[in-house]
Design an enzyme around this catalytic site. Structure first.
Site, PDB file in Angstrom:
ATOM      1  N   HIS A 140       0.857  -1.176   0.000  1.00 36.48           N
ATOM      2  CA  HIS A 140       0.000   0.000   0.000  1.00 36.48           C
ATOM      3  C   HIS A 140       0.899   1.234   0.000  1.00 36.48           C
ATOM      4  CE1 HIS A 140      -4.084  -1.383   0.034  1.00 36.48           C
ATOM      5  NE2 HIS A 140      -3.880  -2.219   1.052  1.00 36.48           N
ATOM      6  N   ASP A 156       0.029   6.590  -4.102  1.00 37.61           N
ATOM      7  CA  ASP A 156      -1.186   6.218  -4.810  1.00 37.61           C
ATOM      8  C   ASP A 156      -1.568   7.252  -5.865  1.00 37.61           C
ATOM      9  OD1 ASP A 156      -1.418   3.964  -3.265  1.00 37.61           O
ATOM     10  OD2 ASP A 156      -3.085   4.685  -2.048  1.00 37.61           O
TER      11      ASP A 156
END
Length: 376
Positions: free
Chosen positions: A126, A156
């Site tokens: 992540h 991200d």
């Protein structure tokens, strides 16, 4: 005038944040984005703010009939976007090699954590993990303190979504020249490493390992730092250029500090003590009133609700009313002739399934049968 990207069609298989953020930006600019989700997808349409201006098709790609429908759509698509682990799309039969045999003009973009090759290819991750590998978290925080997770998803969005949007648009432009599509391989770790440009430049110059909170742009000097105010709030100072620093020192009543801007050692520490003490004499609001309009590079450390009310944010349309009347975030890409628009609210999962299948020639009875068999 038609929207900037209205001639292009995308099939979006991505989930969570990076891919949907990318496709949202492109949908705002007119691209026809069809988000494809499994009928029982627990993510549904994901983050509601990212679904605007898109259509939604529910489709079970594990079923042969579902794959066949996707392949038919891919024949006429310009872009396919996916964000699964490497190899997952191939197992479903919707990978680049399979689809380019159907449509040689297709631009296919994969966003993954570590890329489609290399020793980390199959690792899960992540945002926090990619930033850790990229050295970003190691440099985030105060000197002598522990590393800190940034408050927004740099890997991200910055490393993944924005880089993917540039890659897709570049590949579409290249297709205009060559007539052939291509594969766009976006790794969020790659994008995070690329954001290290200033730190790497300095490291290459002097081979000195940068320390957390101890570089020119992370608080080493009083001219570029965060200061606490009387009411426990904070303000930012970015007076790197000498003329900005001079204006600040004079306004603080400390003109003798002008010549010591980049002093080191005890002299620097004493400057910090004095400037910190000065900022603690007044509240954040008082400092904003006094300093914000001067040539200093200065501002408040705003809360989220303060940001949402900020007059500049509002003026630039970055907090806006969506097509459903609800508050949403605006598109940061400002085009003078073909601007981004908020045309449609986020759809429900599979909201446009019947319409899409109808356009492919399926009758209402056919669609009912597909739904009964769990294909859509």
């Amino acid at each position: 005038m038609p929207a900037a990207l209205s001639r292009f069609r995308m099939l979006d298989l991505s989930r969570q944040l990076p891919g949907p953020f990318c496709s949202m930006l492109l949908a705002d600019l007119g691209m026809d984005v069809l988000a494809v989700y499994a009928p029982t997808d627990p993510m549904g349409m994901g983050i509601p703010l990212l679904g605007r201006n898109k259509r939604s098709l529910s489709l079970n790609l594990k079923a042969p009939e579902g794959r066949a429908i996707f392949h038919r759509l891919a024949r006429e698509a310009d872009v396919v976007l996916e964000g699964s682990r490497p190899g997952a799309a191939a197992r479903l039969g919707v990978d680049y090699e399979t689809l380019r045999a159907i449509n040689s003009r297709l631009v296919y973009c994969s966003i993954s954590g570590y890329g489609q090759d290399g020793p980390y290819r199959d690792r899960v991750g992540h945002d926090v993990n990619y930033l850790g590998f990229a050295g970003v978290i190691g440099l985030t925080g105060t000197a002598g303190g522990p590393p800190v997770i940034p408050g927004v998803q740099i890997a991200d969005i910055g490393g993944g979504a924005l880089t993917a949007a540039i890659g897709i648009l570049s590949a579409l432009w290249a297709r205009e020249e060559t007539g052939t599509g291509q594969f766009v391989d976006i790794a969020m770790m790659d994008g995070s490493v690329a954001w290290q440009v200033v730190n790497v430049m300095r490291w290459l110059a002097d081979k000195r390992e940068p320390a957390r909170g101890d570089t020119m742009l992370t608080g080493r000097h009083p001219c570029y730092a965060i200061y606490e105010t009387k009411d426990g709030r904070h303000v930012t100072v970015g007076a790197l250029e000498p003329h900005f620093w001079r204006t600040l020192c004079e306004r603080l009543g400390m003109p003798e500090l002008v010549a010591k801007q980049f002093a080191e050692g005890e002299e620097r520490d004493e400057m910090f003590r004095r400037v910190r003490a000065r900022f603690r004499e007044r509240t954040m609001a008082e400092w904003v009133t006094d300093l914000a309009d001067l040539d200093i590079c200065f501002g408040p450390v705003a809360t989220l609700s303060e940001m949402m009310r900020d007059p500049q944010v509002r003026h630039r349309g970055m907090v806006a009313e969506g097509a459903d009347g609800r508050t949403t975030l605006g598109n940061p890409i400002k085009l003078s002739e073909t601007p981004a628009t908020l045309r449609a609210p986020s759809p429900e999962l599979g909201q446009h399934t019947d319409t899409v299948l109808g356009s492919l020639g399926y009758s209402p009875g056919d669609i009912a049968g597909l739904r009964a068999r769990g294909v859509v």
